[in-house]
Design an enzyme around this catalytic site. Structure first.
Site, PDB file in Angstrom:
ATOM      1  N   PRO A 131       0.869  -1.448  -0.182  1.00 24.22           N
ATOM      2  CA  PRO A 131      -0.030   0.049  -0.077  1.00 24.22           C
ATOM      3  C   PRO A 131       1.053   1.412   0.058  1.00 24.22           C
ATOM      4  O   PRO A 131       1.771   1.413   0.817  1.00 24.22           O
ATOM      5  CB  PRO A 131      -0.720  -0.238   1.371  1.00 24.22           C
ATOM      6  CG  PRO A 131       0.016  -0.933   2.018  1.00 24.22           C
ATOM      7  CD  PRO A 131       0.807  -2.111   1.325  1.00 24.22           C
ATOM      8  N   SER A 160      -3.850   1.337  -0.095  1.00 26.53           N
ATOM      9  CA  SER A 160      -3.800   2.206   0.878  1.00 26.53           C
ATOM     10  C   SER A 160      -5.151   2.833   1.295  1.00 26.53           C
ATOM     11  O   SER A 160      -5.889   3.154   0.518  1.00 26.53           O
ATOM     12  CB  SER A 160      -3.003   3.534   0.596  1.00 26.53           C
ATOM     13  OG  SER A 160      -3.078   4.413   1.563  1.00 26.53           O
ATOM     14  N   LEU A 182      -5.670  -0.465   6.405  1.00 26.62           N
ATOM     15  CA  LEU A 182      -6.483   0.621   7.054  1.00 26.62           C
ATOM     16  C   LEU A 182      -5.252   1.156   8.023  1.00 26.62           C
ATOM     17  O   LEU A 182      -4.472   0.429   8.830  1.00 26.62           O
ATOM     18  CB  LEU A 182      -7.171  -0.183   8.083  1.00 26.62           C
ATOM     19  CG  LEU A 182      -8.072   0.548   9.026  1.00 26.62           C
ATOM     20  CD1 LEU A 182      -8.862   1.243   8.338  1.00 26.62           C
ATOM     21  CD2 LEU A 182      -8.522  -0.100  10.385  1.00 26.62           C
ATOM     22  N   TYR A 183      -5.089   2.564   8.136  1.00 32.88           N
ATOM     23  CA  TYR A 183      -4.748   3.285   9.093  1.00 32.88           C
ATOM     24  C   TYR A 183      -5.770   3.461  10.070  1.00 32.88           C
ATOM     25  O   TYR A 183      -6.974   4.239   9.800  1.00 32.88           O
ATOM     26  CB  TYR A 183      -4.200   4.910   8.669  1.00 32.88           C
ATOM     27  CG  TYR A 183      -2.720   4.921   7.931  1.00 32.88           C
ATOM     28  CD1 TYR A 183      -1.818   4.276   8.476  1.00 32.88           C
ATOM     29  CD2 TYR A 183      -2.907   5.374   6.673  1.00 32.88           C
ATOM     30  CE1 TYR A 183      -0.648   4.304   7.805  1.00 32.88           C
ATOM     31  CE2 TYR A 183      -1.651   5.562   6.098  1.00 32.88           C
ATOM     32  CZ  TYR A 183      -0.528   4.925   6.502  1.00 32.88           C
ATOM     33  OH  TYR A 183       0.856   5.064   6.043  1.00 32.88           O
ATOM     34  N   THR A 209      -2.106  -1.064   9.718  1.00 32.21           N
ATOM     35  CA  THR A 209      -0.691  -0.564   9.951  1.00 32.21           C
ATOM     36  C   THR A 209      -0.462  -0.072  11.169  1.00 32.21           C
ATOM     37  O   THR A 209      -1.375   0.847  11.541  1.00 32.21           O
ATOM     38  CB  THR A 209      -0.557   0.443   8.800  1.00 32.21           C
ATOM     39  OG1 THR A 209      -0.577  -0.360   7.534  1.00 32.21           O
ATOM     40  CG2 THR A 209       0.976   1.016   8.844  1.00 32.21           C
ATOM     41  N   LYS A 284       0.557  -4.918   9.828  1.00 30.29           N
ATOM     42  CA  LYS A 284       1.786  -4.429   9.165  1.00 30.29           C
ATOM     43  C   LYS A 284       2.699  -3.561   9.985  1.00 30.29           C
ATOM     44  O   LYS A 284       1.956  -2.581  10.785  1.00 30.29           O
ATOM     45  CB  LYS A 284       1.078  -3.755   8.052  1.00 30.29           C
ATOM     46  CG  LYS A 284       2.303  -2.988   7.141  1.00 30.29           C
ATOM     47  CD  LYS A 284       1.676  -2.390   5.802  1.00 30.29           C
ATOM     48  CE  LYS A 284       2.682  -1.977   4.945  1.00 30.29           C
ATOM     49  NZ  LYS A 284       3.268  -0.821   5.261  1.00 30.29           N
ATOM     50  N   SER A 306       7.518  -5.041   8.609  1.00 29.55           N
ATOM     51  CA  SER A 306       7.830  -3.757   7.864  1.00 29.55           C
ATOM     52  C   SER A 306       8.091  -2.504   8.863  1.00 29.55           C
ATOM     53  O   SER A 306       7.906  -2.563  10.023  1.00 29.55           O
ATOM     54  CB  SER A 306       6.433  -3.399   7.011  1.00 29.55           C
ATOM     55  OG  SER A 306       6.449  -2.092   6.488  1.00 29.55           O
ATOM     56  N   HIS A 308       7.755   0.477   7.128  1.00 28.81           N
ATOM     57  CA  HIS A 308       7.109   1.610   6.419  1.00 28.81           C
ATOM     58  C   HIS A 308       8.119   2.034   5.298  1.00 28.81           C
ATOM     59  O   HIS A 308       8.112   3.227   4.892  1.00 28.81           O
ATOM     60  CB  HIS A 308       6.636   2.698   7.322  1.00 28.81           C
ATOM     61  CG  HIS A 308       5.431   3.109   7.021  1.00 28.81           C
ATOM     62  ND1 HIS A 308       4.325   2.764   7.828  1.00 28.81           N
ATOM     63  CD2 HIS A 308       4.783   3.963   6.020  1.00 28.81           C
ATOM     64  CE1 HIS A 308       3.157   3.414   7.118  1.00 28.81           C
ATOM     65  NE2 HIS A 308       3.721   4.001   6.010  1.00 28.81           N
ATOM     66  N   ASP A 339       8.326  -6.557   3.961  1.00 25.60           N
ATOM     67  CA  ASP A 339       8.607  -5.178   2.824  1.00 25.60           C
ATOM     68  C   ASP A 339       9.857  -4.436   3.110  1.00 25.60           C
ATOM     69  O   ASP A 339      10.117  -4.594   4.522  1.00 25.60           O
ATOM     70  CB  ASP A 339       7.514  -4.722   2.354  1.00 25.60           C
ATOM     71  CG  ASP A 339       7.006  -3.539   3.273  1.00 25.60           C
ATOM     72  OD1 ASP A 339       7.629  -3.116   4.296  1.00 25.60           O
ATOM     73  OD2 ASP A 339       5.674  -3.478   3.720  1.00 25.60           O
ATOM     74  N   GLY A 341      13.066  -2.078   0.958  1.00 28.09           N
ATOM     75  CA  GLY A 341      14.172  -2.137   0.306  1.00 28.09           C
ATOM     76  C   GLY A 341      14.509  -3.335  -0.679  1.00 28.09           C
ATOM     77  O   GLY A 341      15.536  -3.394  -1.249  1.00 28.09           O
ATOM     78  N   ARG A 343      14.654  -4.812  -3.939  1.00 26.16           N
ATOM     79  CA  ARG A 343      15.073  -4.324  -5.433  1.00 26.16           C
ATOM     80  C   ARG A 343      15.578  -5.384  -6.313  1.00 26.16           C
ATOM     81  O   ARG A 343      15.824  -4.999  -7.573  1.00 26.16           O
ATOM     82  CB  ARG A 343      16.052  -3.226  -5.243  1.00 26.16           C
ATOM     83  CG  ARG A 343      15.834  -1.982  -4.373  1.00 26.16           C
ATOM     84  CD  ARG A 343      14.545  -1.141  -4.757  1.00 26.16           C
ATOM     85  NE  ARG A 343      14.389   0.042  -3.711  1.00 26.16           N
ATOM     86  CZ  ARG A 343      13.299  -0.061  -2.896  1.00 26.16           C
ATOM     87  NH1 ARG A 343      12.567  -1.225  -2.644  1.00 26.16           N
ATOM     88  NH2 ARG A 343      13.172   0.704  -1.933  1.00 26.16           N
TER      89      ARG A 343
END
Ligand code: FMN
Length: 413
Positions: A131, A160, A182-183, A209, A284, A306, A308, A339, A341, A343
C-alpha cells in the site's frame, strides 16, 4: 569496511553537509537530488542513463531515474525519503549485503515454481504490491494503472487507506479482489466505516498498519518540498487533515478532531477490530518476536514485517534483519510477509529463505508508475520475477516452499 558502506559513508557526510548548510535555500535542486540519490541507493543507473520506454529497462533502478526526472521535487522527496537521518531507509538496502546465498549444484531446476499461498488463495508469485498512499501524485491514472498492471501480472495488490481512487473503482480495474490497508485513525466509528466499506466491496483481507501511531519526522521530504516552486495549497487543503478532503475513502466522513494516527491504540483494539469483521487480519509494521507473539494472541491472521520503508520509527534496523526472529517465533502458525528495500530477485530469495511467505515492494512500482504508468508497473513486476526465477534456477531452490534456511548464510551471525 566494505565498498557499499564506504561509498554510502562519504555520501552521507555530503548530505549531512548539505542539510546543515545555512545556504540550503541556495542549493540547486539537482545538487540535493543527486546527493540524496547517491546516499540512499545502490543504483547503477546514472542521471545520464534515463530510459525512454519501459521495455528499455535493465533493472528496476532504471525506473527510479525516470521517476526522479518526471516528478516535482515535493512529490519525489515525499516518496523517496525516510525519517530523521534516513538511517532506516539506508539500512533496509545495505543489510542485504550481509546475507549470502548458498547455492546447491546439480539440481535439475529447469522448472521453478513461484506460486505461494496466502489465506487459501494461490498467487502466481510471492511478490506483492504494498500500500502506498495517493498514487495520483505520481501519475494521473494512479491506483487504476497499478490495478491493471496487477491484473496483467496476476499479482496481489494492497490498497492504501489514503488511496486517490476508491476501493470499488480499484477492484473493478483489478478484475478481482484486492486487500485493503487500514490506518486505524483515532476514531472507532471512522475505523468501522472504512472497514465495512472494504468488506462490502469484497476485500478478503484487512492490513492494519501499526507503525505510525507515534507520528514521524520527515525532514528530507520537507527539504525537497521547500525546493518546489508550485503552490501546494492549490492541490492540498491546508491543515493536518486537509488531505482527507481529496481522498475518496473519506467522502462523507466527518474527520473533525480525528487523526490518521491512533496513539492510544492497543492490542485490545486489535482484538475488537478483528471481532467486528469477517476479513482476515494482517498486522503491518511488526518488527519484534514479542509483538509477533501478541499478533497470534490478539487475533491476527498474518504478519507483515515492515518499517514502512524506513518512514516510521528511525530504528536503523533493516526488515531483513528483523524477519528471522519473527518467522521463528510464529513458525507455521501464520504467514509472515515482509517489505522494505527489496529491489532485486536475490533480495526476495533471501527473504524467502529467512522465512517469508511473500515479499512486498513499495517504491519500485511507484518508480515504474511515475515513469510510464501501467507499462512501467508491469515492467517492474516482470523484472523482479525474472530475477527471482533466475536465482532460483541458479541455486537449485525450485519452489517458494523449498527455499529454506539452508539457502542463506549471514555474515552477521
Ligand atoms: C510514498 C509512500 C507512501 C506510503 N504509503 C503507505 C500507506 O498509505 N500505508 C501503508 O501501510 N504503508 C505505506 N507505505 C509503506 C509501504 O507500504 C511499504 O511498507 C514500503 O514502501 C516498503 O519499502 P520500499 O518502498 O523500500 O519497497 C508508503 C511508502 C511510500 C514510499
Amino acid at each position: 569496511m566494505n565498498r557499499v558502506n564506504d561509498r554510502s559513508g562519504s555520501r552521507r557526510e555530503f548530505l549531512k553537509f548539505l542539510a546543515a548548510s545555512p545556504l540550503l535555500a541556495g542549493v540547486s535542486r539537482s545538487a540535493l537530488l543527486e546527493a540524496f540519490a547517491q546516499n540512499t541507493t545502490a543504483s547503477t543507473a546514472g542521471a545520464g542513463d534515463v530510459i525512454a520506454a519501459a521495455k528499455d529497462a535493465i533493472n528496476v533502478f532504471d525506473f527510479e531515474a525516470v521517476a526522479r526526472k518526471n516528478l516535482p521535487p515535493a512529490h519525489w522527496g515525499y516518496m523517496a525519503s525516510g525519517v530523521d537521518d534516513d538511517a532506516t531507509l539506508r539500512a533496509n538496502r545495505e543489510a542485504f549485503a550481509h546475507y549470502q546465498i548458498r547455492p546447491r549444484r546439480l539440481v535439475n531446476a529447469t522448472k521453478v515454481d513461484l506460486t505461494t499461498e496466502l489465506f487459501g488463495t494461490t498467487w502466481d508469485t510471492p511478490i506483492f504490491i504494498c500500500p502506498v498512499g495517493g498514487h495520483k501524485m505520481f501519475h494521473p491514472e494512479g491506483e487504476i494503472a497499478v490495478a491493471r498492471a496487477a491484473q496483467a501480472k496476476k499479482t496481489l495488490q494492497i490498497l492504501s487507506t489514503v488511496t486517490t481512487s476508491s476501493v470499488e473503482e480499484v477492484i473493478k480495474a483489478r478484475g478481482g479482489p484486492i486487500w485493503y490497508q487500514l490506518y486505524p485513525t483515532s476514531s472507532w466509528d471512522v475505523r468501522q466505516t472504512l472497514v465495512k466499506r472494504a468488506e462490502a466491496a469484497g476485500c478478503p483481507v484487512l492490513v492494519l498498519t501499526v507503525d505510525l501511531s507515534g507520528g514521524r519526522n520527515m525532514e528530507t521530504a520537507e527539504r525537497f518540498r521547500r525546493l518546489d516552486t508550485r503552490r501546494c495549497d492549490s492541490c492540498h487543503e491546508p491543515g493536518p487533515n486537509g488531505v482527507y478532503a481529496r481522498r475518496p475513502m473519506f467522502t462523507g466522513i466527518d474527520m473533525t478532531g480525528v487523526g490518521v494516527n491512533a496513539p492510544a491504540l492497543t492490542w485490545d483494539d486489535v482484538k475488537r477490530l478483528k471481532d467486528s469483521m469477517k476479513m482476515k487480519l494482517v498486522i503491518k509494521g511488526i518488527e519484534t518476536r514479542e509483538d509477533a507473539e501478541l499478533c497470534l494472541k490478539y487475533g491476527g491472521d498474518g504478519i507483515l514485517v515492515s518499517n514502512h520503508g524506513g518512514r516510521a520509527t528511525e530504528t536503523g534496523r533493516a526488515t531483513i534483519d528483523a524477519l528471522p526472529e519473527i518467522a521463528q517465533a510464529v513458525g507455521n502458525r501464520m504467514p509472515v510477509m515482509v517489505d522494505g528495500g527489496f529491489r532485486r530477485g536475490t533480495d526476495i530469495f533471501k527473504a524467502l529463505a529467512l522465512g517469508a511467505r511473500a515479499v512486498g515492494i513499495g517504491r519500485p512500482y511507484v518508480w515504474g508508475l511515475s515513469a510510464f504508468g501501467q507499462p512501467g508497473v508491469e515492467a517492474v513486476l516482470d523484472i523482479l520475477r525474472r530475477e527471482l526465477e533466475m536465482v532460483m534456477r541458479q541455486s537449485g531452490g525450485r519452489s517458494v516452499r523449498e527455499i529454506g534456511a539452508a539457502y542463506v548464510t549471514s555474515s552477521r551471525r
